[in-house]
Design a protein around this motif. Structure first.
Motif, PDB file in Angstrom:
ATOM      1  N   VAL A 136       0.834  -1.201   0.000  1.00  0.00           N
ATOM      2  CA  VAL A 136       0.000   0.000   0.000  1.00  0.00           C
ATOM      3  C   VAL A 136       0.872   1.256   0.000  1.00  0.00           C
ATOM      4  O   VAL A 136       0.618   2.207  -0.750  1.00  0.00           O
ATOM      5  CB  VAL A 136      -0.941  -0.005   1.221  1.00  0.00           C
ATOM      6  N   LEU A 137       1.912   1.262   0.818  1.00  0.00           N
ATOM      7  CA  LEU A 137       2.807   2.414   0.837  1.00  0.00           C
ATOM      8  C   LEU A 137       3.507   2.596  -0.501  1.00  0.00           C
ATOM      9  O   LEU A 137       3.680   3.720  -0.981  1.00  0.00           O
ATOM     10  CB  LEU A 137       3.854   2.245   1.954  1.00  0.00           C
ATOM     11  N   GLY A 138       3.924   1.507  -1.104  1.00  0.00           N
ATOM     12  CA  GLY A 138       4.566   1.594  -2.411  1.00  0.00           C
ATOM     13  C   GLY A 138       3.628   2.129  -3.477  1.00  0.00           C
ATOM     14  O   GLY A 138       4.029   2.932  -4.334  1.00  0.00           O
ATOM     15  N   ALA A 139       2.367   1.717  -3.434  1.00  0.00           N
ATOM     16  CA  ALA A 139       1.383   2.208  -4.404  1.00  0.00           C
ATOM     17  C   ALA A 139       1.170   3.716  -4.244  1.00  0.00           C
ATOM     18  O   ALA A 139       1.022   4.444  -5.228  1.00  0.00           O
ATOM     19  CB  ALA A 139       0.069   1.463  -4.242  1.00  0.00           C
ATOM     20  N   ALA A 140       1.166   4.194  -3.000  1.00  0.00           N
ATOM     21  CA  ALA A 140       1.014   5.631  -2.768  1.00  0.00           C
ATOM     22  C   ALA A 140       2.206   6.391  -3.317  1.00  0.00           C
ATOM     23  O   ALA A 140       2.051   7.461  -3.924  1.00  0.00           O
ATOM     24  CB  ALA A 140       0.848   5.895  -1.271  1.00  0.00           C
ATOM     25  N   LEU A 141       3.411   5.861  -3.111  1.00  0.00           N
ATOM     26  CA  LEU A 141       4.598   6.517  -3.654  1.00  0.00           C
ATOM     27  C   LEU A 141       4.565   6.541  -5.176  1.00  0.00           C
ATOM     28  O   LEU A 141       4.896   7.567  -5.803  1.00  0.00           O
ATOM     29  CB  LEU A 141       5.859   5.794  -3.167  1.00  0.00           C
ATOM     30  N   ALA A 142       4.174   5.446  -5.794  1.00  0.00           N
ATOM     31  CA  ALA A 142       4.094   5.397  -7.253  1.00  0.00           C
ATOM     32  C   ALA A 142       3.098   6.424  -7.779  1.00  0.00           C
ATOM     33  O   ALA A 142       3.340   7.084  -8.798  1.00  0.00           O
ATOM     34  CB  ALA A 142       3.714   3.986  -7.715  1.00  0.00           C
ATOM     35  N   ASP A 143       1.972   6.580  -7.103  1.00  0.00           N
ATOM     36  CA  ASP A 143       0.988   7.566  -7.534  1.00  0.00           C
ATOM     37  C   ASP A 143       1.515   8.981  -7.344  1.00  0.00           C
ATOM     38  O   ASP A 143       1.282   9.859  -8.184  1.00  0.00           O
ATOM     39  CB  ASP A 143      -0.314   7.379  -6.760  1.00  0.00           C
ATOM     40  N   LEU A 144       2.226   9.205  -6.258  1.00  0.00           N
ATOM     41  CA  LEU A 144       2.826  10.523  -6.022  1.00  0.00           C
ATOM     42  C   LEU A 144       3.855  10.843  -7.115  1.00  0.00           C
ATOM     43  O   LEU A 144       3.893  11.968  -7.635  1.00  0.00           O
ATOM     44  CB  LEU A 144       3.486  10.528  -4.648  1.00  0.00           C
ATOM     45  N   TYR A 145       4.656   9.870  -7.478  1.00  0.00           N
ATOM     46  CA  TYR A 145       5.647  10.049  -8.548  1.00  0.00           C
ATOM     47  C   TYR A 145       4.941  10.373  -9.857  1.00  0.00           C
ATOM     48  O   TYR A 145       5.398  11.226 -10.636  1.00  0.00           O
ATOM     49  CB  TYR A 145       6.479   8.778  -8.661  1.00  0.00           C
ATOM     50  N   ARG A 146       3.809   9.716 -10.109  1.00  0.00           N
ATOM     51  CA  ARG A 146       3.021  10.020 -11.318  1.00  0.00           C
ATOM     52  C   ARG A 146       2.569  11.472 -11.322  1.00  0.00           C
ATOM     53  O   ARG A 146       2.663  12.165 -12.347  1.00  0.00           O
ATOM     54  CB  ARG A 146       1.812   9.088 -11.391  1.00  0.00           C
ATOM     55  N   GLN A 147       2.087  11.966 -10.192  1.00  0.00           N
ATOM     56  CA  GLN A 147       1.651  13.357 -10.102  1.00  0.00           C
ATOM     57  C   GLN A 147       2.794  14.316 -10.421  1.00  0.00           C
ATOM     58  O   GLN A 147       2.607  15.315 -11.131  1.00  0.00           O
ATOM     59  CB  GLN A 147       1.116  13.644  -8.702  1.00  0.00           C
ATOM     60  N   VAL A 148       3.963  14.016  -9.890  1.00  0.00           N
ATOM     61  CA  VAL A 148       5.134  14.867 -10.132  1.00  0.00           C
ATOM     62  C   VAL A 148       5.509  14.850 -11.609  1.00  0.00           C
ATOM     63  O   VAL A 148       5.761  15.902 -12.218  1.00  0.00           O
ATOM     64  CB  VAL A 148       6.322  14.397  -9.268  1.00  0.00           C
ATOM     65  N   GLN A 149       5.522  13.683 -12.223  1.00  0.00           N
ATOM     66  CA  GLN A 149       5.896  13.568 -13.635  1.00  0.00           C
ATOM     67  C   GLN A 149       4.909  14.283 -14.542  1.00  0.00           C
ATOM     68  O   GLN A 149       5.297  14.838 -15.576  1.00  0.00           O
ATOM     69  CB  GLN A 149       6.006  12.090 -14.022  1.00  0.00           C
ATOM     70  N   GLU A 150       3.643  14.301 -14.163  1.00  0.00           N
ATOM     71  CA  GLU A 150       2.638  14.968 -14.997  1.00  0.00           C
ATOM     72  C   GLU A 150       2.770  16.484 -14.947  1.00  0.00           C
ATOM     73  O   GLU A 150       2.418  17.173 -15.901  1.00  0.00           O
ATOM     74  CB  GLU A 150       1.236  14.553 -14.553  1.00  0.00           C
ATOM     75  N   ARG A 151       3.259  17.032 -13.847  1.00  0.00           N
ATOM     76  CA  ARG A 151       3.345  18.485 -13.702  1.00  0.00           C
ATOM     77  C   ARG A 151       4.747  19.038 -13.974  1.00  0.00           C
ATOM     78  O   ARG A 151       4.888  20.186 -14.407  1.00  0.00           O
ATOM     79  CB  ARG A 151       2.895  18.894 -12.299  1.00  0.00           C
ATOM     80  N   CYS A 152       5.773  18.253 -13.763  1.00  0.00           N
ATOM     81  CA  CYS A 152       7.152  18.731 -13.881  1.00  0.00           C
ATOM     82  C   CYS A 152       7.757  18.356 -15.229  1.00  0.00           C
ATOM     83  O   CYS A 152       7.267  17.453 -15.917  1.00  0.00           O
ATOM     84  CB  CYS A 152       8.015  18.127 -12.769  1.00  0.00           C
TER      85      CYS A 152
END
Length: 334
Positions: A136-152
């Motif tokens: 679950v923690l890994g899935a949250a990190l992966a989603d957070l990384y996705r958010q960063v990649q979409e905006r940065c």
């Protein structure tokens, strides 16, 4: 957006007779960065709650109460007052994730050290190799990384991932220190504290907030590198002043004030005073370096420095008011 928070009252600077540790900090810490909060804070509060539910983290044991006591969206608002709503939400989500991850890593590292390595290695695999999560923690990190990649930009996202891996590695060093039988030197303590701060990953987001990107020669300029180090240290050392009571009771090691207490064999109020001097020196150097480099900075570079200053001031105002560190206002300064 400058406001006055109804819960924040600051003792007169230089007060000769502070009665509590909180008043001691307020009286002697030099904080040139005023209290600011983001106008999108309430939206970020709701957004964090929704994101945590979607990721399954709000159902984890102890997480709801921990988040109520830490107020991650409030910290995001105080440290990032000038960013747009989208960037603020990423900052708030990341702070919430780090609070959950940090507390879990600390618990696992204390009770089952052999289980900490798989937890940290999963994070590194996600950030470095793009591997799919398994927890679950890994899935949250992966989603957070996705958010960063979409905006940065790709370069900004790569810097975010690199500095996020440093944070993960820092938690391993912290676990080794917590479980060791040797006395931890002050310098070693502050080195680990810099890594576990997890502040540097936010700096690329401040470039992205204005749709800008600093040139490599600006990012890696020796003055900018030194300012990043000073801003991280000043921010988390200030939080250490307010968290020292809580962490001393828990037997924690990685805290600037507690490091001074161990090194000097002194009382906690004296140790906090020593830590304040170190923080004031860092803030003074930060301001001097900014005055030196400001005329040649690009708009993106200025956004980065604004983010650095935001973390110094924001950590102070959040730390002195957050329920997690409320004991600081109840413990005597004598």
């Amino acid at each position: 957006m400058s406001t006055t928070h109804e819960e924040i009252t600051i003792a007169p600077h230089g007060s000769l007779h502070p009665s509590t540790l909180k008043e001691l900090v307020d009286a002697h810490l030099r904080m040139p960065f005023g209290f600011l909060r983001n106008p999108h804070e309430s939206v970020a509060v709701a957004g964090v709650e929704e994101w945590l539910r979607a990721q399954g983290l709000s159902r984890e044991p102890g997480v709801p109460e921990m988040l109520r006591s830490t107020r991650p969206a409030e910290l995001a608002s105080y440290t990032s007052p000038g960013v747009d709503a989208d960037i603020l939400q990423i900052v708030a989500n990341q702070i919430a994730y780090q609070f959950v991850f940090d507390d879990r890593a600390e618990e696992v590292g204390r009770r089952w050290p052999d289980r900490l390595l798989p937890m940290l290695c999963e994070s590194v695999a996600i950030l470095r190799d793009g591997q799919p999560p398994t927890t679950v923690l890994g899935a949250a990190l992966a989603d957070l990384y996705r958010q960063v990649q979409e905006r940065c930009t790709p370069a900004q996202a790569a810097r975010w991932a690199w500095t996020s891996r440093e944070y993960v590695h820092g938690l391993l060093y912290e676990s080794v220190a917590q479980n060791g039988s040797f006395p931890l030197a002050t310098g070693l303590c502050t080195s680990i504290r810099s890594l576990t701060a997890g502040v540097e990953p936010f700096y690329p987001l401040y470039e992205a907030a204005r749709r800008g990107e600093s040139a490599p020669e600006e990012l890696h300029h020796p003055v900018m590198r030194r300012m990043r180090r000073l801003s991280v240290d000043a921010a988390v050392w200030t939080a250490d002043l307010f968290s020292a009571v809580k962490e001393q009771r828990a037997g924690d090691m990685i805290n600037l004030a507690l490091a001074h207490q161990r090194a000097q064999g002194c009382s906690l109020p004296v140790a906090i005073t020593l830590a304040i001097r170190q923080i004031n020196s860092a803030i003074n150097e930060f301001e001097g370096l900014y005055a030196q480099i400001e005329p040649v900075l690009s708009p993106a570079g200025r956004d980065c420095v604004e983010g650095m200053a935001g973390w110094i001031g924001g950590c102070y105002h959040w730390s002195r008011n957050v329920p997690r560190y409320a004991d600081t206002a109840r413990v005597s300064a004598s």
